[in-house]
Design an enzyme around this catalytic site. Structure first.
Site, PDB file in Angstrom:
ATOM      1  N   LYS A  73      22.323  36.015  12.180  1.00  0.00           N
ATOM      2  CA  LYS A  73      22.345  37.148  11.250  1.00  0.00           C
ATOM      3  C   LYS A  73      22.817  38.399  11.990  1.00  0.00           C
ATOM      4  CE  LYS A  73      19.414  39.569   7.852  1.00  0.00           C
ATOM      5  NZ  LYS A  73      18.041  39.762   7.325  1.00  0.00           N
ATOM      6  N   SER A 148      17.732  39.263   2.230  1.00  0.00           N
ATOM      7  CA  SER A 148      18.918  39.882   2.804  1.00  0.00           C
ATOM      8  C   SER A 148      19.725  38.943   3.700  1.00  0.00           C
ATOM      9  CB  SER A 148      18.499  41.100   3.633  1.00  0.00           C
ATOM     10  OG  SER A 148      17.732  40.694   4.751  1.00  0.00           O
ATOM     11  N   SER A 172      13.255  37.891   3.169  1.00  0.00           N
ATOM     12  CA  SER A 172      14.694  37.820   3.458  1.00  0.00           C
ATOM     13  C   SER A 172      15.170  36.516   4.099  1.00  0.00           C
ATOM     14  CB  SER A 172      15.109  38.986   4.352  1.00  0.00           C
ATOM     15  OG  SER A 172      15.231  40.155   3.583  1.00  0.00           O
TER      16      SER A 172
END
Lengths: 480, 485
Positions: A73, A148, A172
């Site tokens: 990420k 997210s 997330s």
């Protein structure tokens, strides 16, 4: 079977047997990364990844993760590899250090192939708050992958990487795992070092794995947990993470969070979760209803604490030392206003404003102080629940993947995407999401949560259910 | 009303940089004067994802300071974020302590010419220093600068902020307090206390009220007094300013002020309305500080004698004056040196020698006693030789001068230079008689009662003996032989 269809465990076995190499695996995945139909990658680490793969292939004694590729990420700092946290304000930013968790995985033999798309500074539940356009859901490209950590989840579902890292503040990791039909784990707060994780809400942020199997997720977590001297909130890990093998759930007590099985939860999601719970019983476990009286205050609590912390965490992005700087001005205040005004997107600004207000003199007690008190009540609710059951279960997300643009006009409806995951986050407890079926052809996630440090128990239960459910994590038309 | 009708009420806030090896929240070395931005890392530059780690040595120093200030050491103290934007603050928040500081209420004793006084300590807490902002051109002021640059070497230096109760009433006491607080902190190795370089800085909170009143007037804050003299003068100027306003029927505005020592002017930096809302909240990246109680007690037990106790002991046991004690206590090494000599020679004479002759001789060489060739034993020997009249005072000074220059043992120097006092009585008598004969006018005047002239003959005798005679004995002989009484 294509190399990109292999799980991480299968890849390690294949490498050990000499059927493939790290370089071949990395190359095959890079291939899919570079033909990215889902906008999942913000940076690709082609040359360095291939070089590292060759290096590992040449080692007489392979490290445990054997050169299997991984996607990271973009919220995690990676030295010399562009790291933007999905924000314009960090466009082109190349960090000078690597996050501890990434460094640990690299040392264990994982090869970083790229950085994945995300909601800006991890604020969002759809990946639509990325400054670089949303990631798309491999099950239906008109829909969001969740957020997210949308890019990390979508990349694993789309076979661009066998596994990936995400970060979870209020859901997330778990929510995009649910929406993309894969496994996502948010460990106990403190299990994985946050050093190098670009902070959103420090008291909630936690790094965790995405994978297509529970065992892969456990294997990845195994290589990351434990105290880091650079993060004083990280914990000494009591027992090593072991890969689950259990087939039965005899004696396991599963509590169903009743507040999260009723109103506001899509019927298709509820049905898939109920079906999964029946499997718990058929495997020998018991299922009982559990009440978390304060869970319904979770969302409100979260939207005071997280913005308050983010308002301070994001203050360092001032265009003075690094990152994007607005056109020069003689006035310091104007410099701040322009740089931050141009660099941040609307959701980030909204939360900074919310948090700034919640911490303001005269309002602190009524908002931030009160939220901390409710947080304590939620922690107690979970403690009481775990006196009665081993594991708590609920849907991960109230809905399946929603359409792009469906919720962007209404922040509150977007915030509701995390209504099931937020209470666990506030309590700092471990939880994970596994796919438990389809609703209208889209994956449904089942969330399992346990007391602090119960990751091994969670993996056992999730692994047994995974086998019993037999979910096929292959989005139609994606697999080779 | 006249100014006698008003009472000033003053509290002091002190920021002291701690003498740790590394910064408050990262492993970068503390430095002064190194090239800019050479002691930085992701943590003190606030790079994305970096996290603070508390410096344990800073905690130790804060606890030691707390003990010296008579403070309660908190079972649990909490770091907080103090939020404001400025280029010298890379995170845009300072990690400080807010409602749960490491040191709670205490009391500091200090000596004045009127005796011992005490000042309540409200609290002491840990925080990090800001970086250094440099303005290029425009005489170094931000408003006219062509550009500004930041040196992050200082950013993250551990600071102890000490806040006193508003219990001082005049500038001299404030200066005495600050001097002795500084001395105590330096003595304990907590800070180097260098006020010119800014490693110790003081702000004064000042208000006035009619004598006899118990409430507090509106206060102003005088920032960054970087010397004791400026503190004293700044307070006097601000107290006068406030009294003048009140006597003219005005009211005091709460504000932060700057005292310009070169002009004596006081200017406003910002008013209360412009004050920041720092939006303090507990630092989520750091666990609360819960020091082991046994360790806290260990540190208390290991506390050395404090400067005030030492000074009081000198006055009490050695018969030193307040001024002797004050001069000899600063710096700490001078006090240590004095004590080493005083252990071997009469303390009061030792004080005079150390304060007087020794420092005067060394000053020209830019040396301090403890780093000179004059070991405490050597000085003690010289003093003892004088006390036992084995050498005269002028000889003693000559011996000291020789030791300062070349080192060596005083007794051997005395022998080598032939400086031993002339013990040969007939020789001395002969010298005196010769002098009286050579100076008949002065001898006559002396006989007629001009006692001052005894000194003249003693001087002549010392000259004739190259200072080796005992002046007291010469004086006796002069009176005796001249029949002057």
């Amino acid at each position: 079977m294509a190399l990109t269809d292999l799980t991480a465990e299968q890849s390690i076995t294949a490498i050990a047997a000499g059927r493939t190499s790290s370089e071949d695996l990395v190359r095959a995945h890079l291939e899919r990364v570079e033909h990215d139909d889902w906008n999942n990658f913000l940076a690709v680490n082609r040359e360095a990844a291939l070089a590292r793969a060759r290096e590992i292939d040449a080692m007489p004694q392979r490290p445990p993760l054997a050169g299997v590729p991984i996607a990271i990420k973009d919220a995690l700092s990676t030295r010399d590899l562009t790291t933007t946290a999905g924000s314009r304000i960090l466009e082109g930013f190349r960090p000078i250090y690597t996050a501890t968790c990434v460094a640990r995985l690299e040392a264990a033999g994982a090869v970083v192939i790229g950085k994945t798309n995300m909601d800006e500074f991890a604020m969002g539940s759809s990946c639509e708050n990325s400054a670089y356009g949303p990631s798309l859901n491999p099950w239906d490209t008109t829909r969001v992958p969740g957020g997210s950590s949308g890019g990390s989840a979508s990349a694993v579902a789309a076979r661009q990487a066998p596994w990936s890292l995400g970060s979870d503040t209020g859901g997330s990791i778990r929510q995009p795992a649910a929406l993309c039909g894969i496994v996502g784990v948010k460990p106990t707060y403190g299990a994985v070092s946050r050093y190098g994780l670009i902070a959103f809400a420090s008291s909630l942020d936690q790094v965790g794995p995405f994978a297509r199997t529970v065992r892969d997720a456990a294997l990845l977590l195994q290589s990351m947990v434990g105290r880091d001297p650079m993060d004083t909130t990280s914990l000494d890990w009591p027992d090593p993470i072991v890969l689950p093998t259990a087939g039965r759930l005899d004696g396991v007590r599963v509590g169903v969070i009743e507040e999260l099985m009723g109103e506001g939860i899509e019927p298709g999601v509820r049905a898939a979760c109920r079906a999964a719970l029946r499997r718990v019983e058929s495997l020998g476990g018991t299922v009982v209803p559990i009440e978390l009286p304060h869970a319904s205050y979770g969302l409100a609590t979260y939207y005071l604490i997280a913005p308050a912390e983010c308002s301070a965490n994001l203050a360092r992005f001032d265009g003075i030392r690094y990152g994007r700087r607005a056109e020069a001005t003689d006035d310091l205040l104007e410099h701040y206003e322009r740089t931050r005004g141009e660099g941040f997107g609307p959701e980030v600004k909204r939360r900074i404003m919310l948090g700034t207000f919640a911490l303001s003199s005269g309002y602190y007690d009524a908002y931030y102080g009160q939220a901390q008190r409710v947080r304590t009540l939620i922690v107690r609710d979970f403690a009481a629940a775990f006196a009665e059951v081993d594991v708590l279960a609920s849907p991960t997300s109230p809905t399946v993947a929603f359409r792009l643009g469906e919720r962007t006009a209404d922040p509150l409806s977007m915030y509701l995407s995390d209504v099931c995951t937020i209470p666990v986050s506030l309590a700092g407890l471990p939880s994970l999401s596994i796919p438990c079926g389809l609703s209208d052809g889209l994956p449904v996630g089942l969330q399992l949560a346990g007391p602090a440090f119960s990751e091994n128990r969670l993996f056992d239960v999730a692994h047994a259910l995974e086998a019993a459910i037999g979910f096929d994590p292959s989005p139609p038309g994606v697999t080779a | 009303m006249s100014s006698d009708a008003w009472e000033a009420v003053i509290g002091i806030e002190i920021h002291a940089q701690l003498l740790t090896r590394t910064k408050m929240f990262c492993g970068c070395a503390l430095s002064f004067g190194d090239p800019p931005n050479t002691h930085t890392c992701p943590v003190c530059l606030a790079h994305p994802g970096a996290l603070p780690v508390v410096n344990r040595e800073a905690i130790r120093l804060a606890i030691v300071a707390g003990h010296a200030l008579g403070c309660e050491i908190a079972e649990r103290s909490v770091f907080a974020r103090k939020n404001y934007f400025y280029p010298d603050l890379p995170k845009a928040y300072q990690i400080s302590q807010y409602d749960q500081p490491i040191c709670g209420p205490g009391c500091f004793r200090f000596l004045t010419e009127d005796g011992e006084k005490t000042l309540g300590i409200t609290r002491a807490h840990l925080e990090e220093d800001a970086a250094k902002l440099l303005h290029l051109g425009g005489e170094g002021r931000r408003a006219n600068a062509e550009g500004s640059v930041v040196d992050f070497n200082r950013g993250g230096t551990p600071l102890l902020e000490i806040v006193t109760e508003p219990e001082l009433h005049n500038g001299p006491d404030a200066a005495s307090f600050l001097k002795q607080l500084r001395q105590t902190l330096v003595h304990l190795g907590i800070t180097d206390g260098n006020m010119e370089q800014g490693s110790m800085r003081a702000d004064a909170n000042i208000s006035v009220r009619p004598v006899g009143a118990t409430g507090l007037g509106t206060k102003t804050e005088l920032k960054n007094m970087n010397s004791f003299t400026y503190l004293e003068r700044g307070i006097a100027a601000e107290v006068d300013r406030q009294i003048a306003i009140l006597e003219a029927g005005g009211t005091i505005t709460q504000q932060t002020l700057h005292y310009e020592p070169s002009t004596g002017h006081i200017t406003s930096l910002r008013s209360k309305e412009e004050a920041h809302d720092y939006r303090y909240f507990p630092e989520p990246d750091l666990e609360p500080v819960v020091p082991d109680r046994a360790w806290v007690e260990e540190l208390r037990a290991a506390l050395p004698e404090l400067p005030i106790d030492r000074r009081e002991r000198w006055i009490r046991e050695y018969g030193l004056t307040f001024e002797d004690a004050e001069v000899l206590s600063e710096p700490v090494q001078l006090g240590d040196y004095f004590e080493q000599v005083a252990a071997l020679a009469p303390p009061k004479s030792t004080a005079n020698w150390v304060r007087g002759e020794l420092r005067a001789l060394l000053r020209d060489r830019g040396q301090e006693p403890w780093e000179s060739r004059v070991s405490p034993a050597a000085l003690a020997e010289i003093i003892t030789l004088v006390e036992s009249r084995e050498i005269s005072m002028p000889s003693a000074k000559a011996v000291l001068g020789h030791v300062v220059e070349h080192g060596g043992l005083p007794r051997e120097v005395v022998a080598a230079l032939g400086l031993g006092a002339i013990q040969d009585e007939p020789a001395l008598v002969a010298i005196v008689e010769q002098l009286l004969a050579d100076n008949p006018v002065q001898a006559q005047q002396m006989r007629e009662g001009k006692d001052k002239l005894i000194g003249f003959f003693v001087g002549q005798a010392m000259k004739a003996t190259q200072g080796r005679a005992d002046p007291a004995r010469i004086s006796e002989l002069v009176r005796e032989r001249a029949g002057a009484g």
